[in-house]
Design an enzyme around this catalytic site. Structure first.
Site, PDB file in Angstrom:
ATOM      1  N   LYS A   1       0.797  -1.227   0.000  1.00  0.00           N
ATOM      2  CA  LYS A   1       0.000   0.000   0.000  1.00  0.00           C
ATOM      3  C   LYS A   1       0.830   1.278   0.000  1.00  0.00           C
ATOM      4  O   LYS A   1       0.471   2.255  -0.635  1.00  0.00           O
ATOM      5  CB  LYS A   1      -0.908   0.025   1.237  1.00  0.00           C
ATOM      6  CG  LYS A   1      -2.143  -0.802   1.057  1.00  0.00           C
ATOM      7  CD  LYS A   1      -3.269  -0.228   1.940  1.00  0.00           C
ATOM      8  CE  LYS A   1      -4.442  -1.170   1.964  1.00  0.00           C
ATOM      9  NZ  LYS A   1      -4.369  -2.158   3.048  1.00  0.00           N
ATOM     10  N   ARG A   2       1.927   1.225   0.725  1.00  0.00           N
ATOM     11  CA  ARG A   2       2.648   2.491   0.831  1.00  0.00           C
ATOM     12  C   ARG A   2       3.329   2.911  -0.475  1.00  0.00           C
ATOM     13  O   ARG A   2       3.856   4.003  -0.586  1.00  0.00           O
ATOM     14  CB  ARG A   2       3.645   2.454   2.001  1.00  0.00           C
ATOM     15  CG  ARG A   2       4.844   1.612   1.755  1.00  0.00           C
ATOM     16  CD  ARG A   2       5.573   1.272   3.026  1.00  0.00           C
ATOM     17  NE  ARG A   2       6.371   0.103   2.777  1.00  0.00           N
ATOM     18  CZ  ARG A   2       7.575   0.131   2.219  1.00  0.00           C
ATOM     19  NH1 ARG A   2       8.127   1.271   1.899  1.00  0.00           N
ATOM     20  NH2 ARG A   2       8.232  -0.985   1.997  1.00  0.00           N
TER      21      ARG A   2
END
Ligand code: GLU
Ligand code: ZN
Length: 471
Positions: free
Chosen positions: A239-240
């Site tokens: 996600k990051r």
């Protein structure tokens, strides 16, 4: 034999870049070979599987055009079938009941760790003759204890596993639900899957699955394990690193075909060609040409490809796809140009449909004020008279068309001995409030006469006020 591939997501999460790449390769291979693409929802983990995730999977695939020929088949609707096989295997001695408690298994594990041995079930219930009264049981597959299992992987080549490294895996939990490795084998067999194309995080499951295909007495499918997709920094993509949920790309204004084009190149290539239409991918894709090494996710390249596809697609197509983004930007479509005209005018400049909608805002509504720097640079007293003249000519135009507009602007420029750009830029700043827009005739045509005249009047007043103030 006709090719049958399957995409088998678990609805315990949303569709992300990696799973879409898998779906794409399965779909392409089926299309390329005139085979069938089957969608199977692996929802036996009832606690973590949700209806919303199932819907997100279906929506995502539909948006990308990766429609299945069969399915979705839900594993939870096939529980009887898995039980049937479990019973057959129990009868045949291919599987057995294991009554070991959590504590017992924990103790086994602790002892193995202490002795520096690999942690695995030791088969202590394998030869148990009688059930343990009152104890819950799981069912385990009797994995062969010796010999090798060879995976002939279409991507990885020959990969050999020792049976001695594999333990007797649980195929049915104490509540009777099947586990992943078992259900997959029953399904791939029942659904006559010929090619299992999936992420290489599943490679270690494959020898277990091959042993179960053998136990079923069916020929195993061909396997192709796709290399990992890494983040730009070499770590696991997560996600990051930006949008991982496929819906996020839609929200950000990516075209499905651009995303597919981007993903097809993660692990597959055709010479050094970068841009592929979906038809070309279908024609050229072959699973045997998939490369072994991990690929790196590159958001800039995706953005670049998106722009290339925006430029290449028919304007009607982009215009139609642009509509929801214009609406999202809260623009009133009834009060401005046809989105197809906007797409035609803006597509050379827009990297995404979101940025296209944002840049087109001045075609649908007035801006608050002209950008200060652009005004300072381009709305100066020297241009006052030419602008007044442009305003007059444009107001008199019989036909509000690009050709008529450009002719009027050119005439004014000529009569003031100005280069076209020297007049075009002030007009642009006046009518868009900014110093970038499509060619001036296109811009004016899109904005429409009433708005153009009104904005020119505003700019003229601004210059007059400035001149009055000695600016
Ligand atoms: N359901 C598995 C997953 O989501 C895929 C199983 C498979 O492709 O064999 O990772
Ligand atoms: Zn046991």
């Amino acid at each position: 034999m006709s090719i049958r591939t399957r995409f088998a997501p678990s609805p315990t999460g949303v569709l992300h870049i990696g799973s879409i790449r898998t779906a794409l390769f399965c779909w392409l291979y089926a299309r390329h070979t005139d085979g069938k693409f089957i969608l199977r929802i692996e929802d036996t983990d009832r606690e973590r599987s949700t209806k919303e995730n199932v819907q997100a999977i279906l929506d995502g695939l539909a948006w990308l055009g990766l429609e299945p020929d069969e399915g979705p088949v839900f594993q939870t609707q096939r529980l009887d079938r898995y039980s049937e096989i479990v019973d057959q295997w129990l009868d045949a001695g291919t599987a057995y009941r294991c009554y070991c408690s959590r504590e017992e298994l924990d103790a086994l594990r602790a002892a193995q760790m202490r002795d520096g041995k690999p942690v695995r079930y030791d088969g202590r219930c394998r030869d148990r003759k009688k059930p343990v009264q009152g104890a819950k049981s799981v069912v385990r597959f009797k994995n062969p204890t010796s010999g090798e299992v060879v995976v002939h992987d279409q991507v990885r080549g020959r990969v050999v596993f020792d049976n001695a490294q594999l333990d007797d895996l649980v195929i049915a939990r104490s509540d009777g639900t099947p586990t992943y490795n078992f259900a997959v084998v029953v399904d791939d067999s029942d659904q006559r899957i010929t090619h299992v194309i999936r992420g290489d995080d599943h490679l270690n499951n494959t020898p277990r699955q091959l042993n179960m295909f053998a136990a079923l007495g069916v020929e195993a499918p061909v396997f192709a394990h796709l290399p990992m997709i890494l983040a730009p920094d070499g770590s696991k993509l997560s996600k990051r690193h930006g949008a991982v949920d496929i819906r996020e790309y839609r929200k950000q204004g990516y075209l499905p075909e651009a995303l597919l084009n981007y993903l097809v190149r993660l692990g597959w290539s055709h010479g050094d060609q970068e841009i592929f239409s979906v038809e070309e991918m279908i024609r050229l894709f072959d699973v045997e040409a998939v490369n072994q090494s991990a690929s790196t996710f590159n958001p800039e390249k995706l953005l670049w490809l998106n722009q290339q596809h925006i430029i290449a697609a028919p304007a009607e197509d982009i215009g139609r796809q642009l509509i929801p983004y214009l609406l999202d930007a809260e623009l009133d479509l009834a009060d401005g140009p046809d989105p197809v005209a906007v797409a035609t005018g803006f597509r050379e400049r827009a990297q995404t449909l979101v940025s296209m909608a944002a840049s087109a805002r001045y075609c649908y509504e007035d801006f608050e004020e002209v950008d200060a720097n652009a005004a300072k640079k381009h709305l100066r007293p020297v241009i006052l008279e030419p602008l007044q003249e442009v305003r007059k000519r444009l107001a008199e135009l019989v036909d509000w068309s690009k050709t008529a507009i450009v002719a009027a602007v050119e005439q004014v420029a000529a009569s003031y001995e100005l280069k076209l750009g020297k007049l075009g830029q002030p007009i642009r700043v006046a009518v868009t409030g900014t110093s970038v827009s499509p060619p001036i005739d296109v811009t004016l045509e899109l904005i429409g006469r009433d708005r153009v005249i009104r904005r020119l009047d505003n700019a003229i007043r601004l210059i007059e006020a400035r001149r009055g103030a000695g600016g």
